[in-house]
Design an enzyme around this catalytic site. Sequence first.
Site, PDB file in Angstrom:
ATOM      1  N   GLU A  87       0.580  -1.444  -0.424  1.00  9.40           N
ATOM      2  CA  GLU A  87      -0.163   0.248   0.153  1.00  9.40           C
ATOM      3  C   GLU A  87       0.750   1.528   0.173  1.00  9.40           C
ATOM      4  OE1 GLU A  87      -2.218   1.278   3.330  1.00  9.40           O
ATOM      5  OE2 GLU A  87      -0.714   1.031   4.632  1.00  9.40           O
ATOM      6  N   ASN A  88       1.666   1.283   0.446  1.00 12.87           N
ATOM      7  CA  ASN A  88       3.075   2.555   0.079  1.00 12.87           C
ATOM      8  C   ASN A  88       4.524   1.968  -0.281  1.00 12.87           C
ATOM      9  OD1 ASN A  88       1.681   4.733   1.949  1.00 12.87           O
ATOM     10  ND2 ASN A  88       1.727   2.734   3.262  1.00 12.87           N
TER      11      ASN A  88
ATOM     12  N   ASN B 285      -5.128   1.632   4.661  1.00 14.94           N
ATOM     13  CA  ASN B 285      -5.541   2.666   4.154  1.00 14.94           C
ATOM     14  C   ASN B 285      -5.142   3.000   3.270  1.00 14.94           C
ATOM     15  OD1 ASN B 285      -3.393   2.319   6.435  1.00 14.94           O
ATOM     16  ND2 ASN B 285      -3.857   4.749   6.917  1.00 14.94           N
ATOM     17  N   HIS B 286      -3.864   3.014   2.946  1.00  9.72           N
ATOM     18  CA  HIS B 286      -3.104   4.026   2.041  1.00  9.72           C
ATOM     19  C   HIS B 286      -3.433   3.949   0.238  1.00  9.72           C
ATOM     20  CE1 HIS B 286      -1.602   7.074   4.537  1.00  9.72           C
ATOM     21  NE2 HIS B 286      -1.368   5.998   4.781  1.00  9.72           N
TER      22      HIS B 286
ATOM     23  N   HIS C  77      -4.385  -4.456   9.039  1.00  6.51           N
ATOM     24  CA  HIS C  77      -3.550  -3.777   8.612  1.00  6.51           C
ATOM     25  C   HIS C  77      -4.273  -2.835   9.591  1.00  6.51           C
ATOM     26  CE1 HIS C  77      -0.917  -0.619   6.892  1.00  6.51           C
ATOM     27  NE2 HIS C  77      -1.393   0.508   7.059  1.00  6.51           N
TER      28      HIS C  77
END
Length: 175
Positions: free
Chosen positions: A39-40, A68-69, A154
């Site tokens: 996600e990052n 969440n990203h 997560h």
Amino acid sequence: MKILFLGDVVGVSGCSKILNNLKSEVEKKKIDFVIVNGENSAESGVGLTEKTCKDFFNCGVNVITSGNHVWDQKEIMSYIDKENRLLRPYNLFEPSPGKGFEIFKTSNDIKVGVLNLMGNVFMKKCEDVFEIAKRFLKDHSLKEDYDLLIVDFHAETTSEKNAIGHFFDYFQFLI
């Protein structure tokens, strides 16, 4: 069965380590299944892109999970609907693009269920993780639907991470 789970992979440096080393590590250690929380993994270190996902898949990643990203790079919204190996949190409010659960087959025919969940503490973008997990476990059965289940949870707090682990351990006996 050997499973390699890597995450959170962040930015150019994290991606380059995977792209340059994963294939040889999988061969050397005879790894059967690889999951990356990506996600990052975008160049900026926030969100993920279609290019990064394709690079991961090309070097041996079986599944990419997120958190969440997941939507921080807007281009991913159209790609996630087409790519079942890229998961978003299962408990995101519906309708959200993509899926949060999928079953994958390994080369030796083991069915691996991968469930991506996101915590609620300090993350207000999703439904109650415990209610969603309870519904999931009622609808999906170990040994019937899949041979093993891997949950990428997560979350921000250790207490919530411990609680969901205990929940999954305990709830299987209530069904």
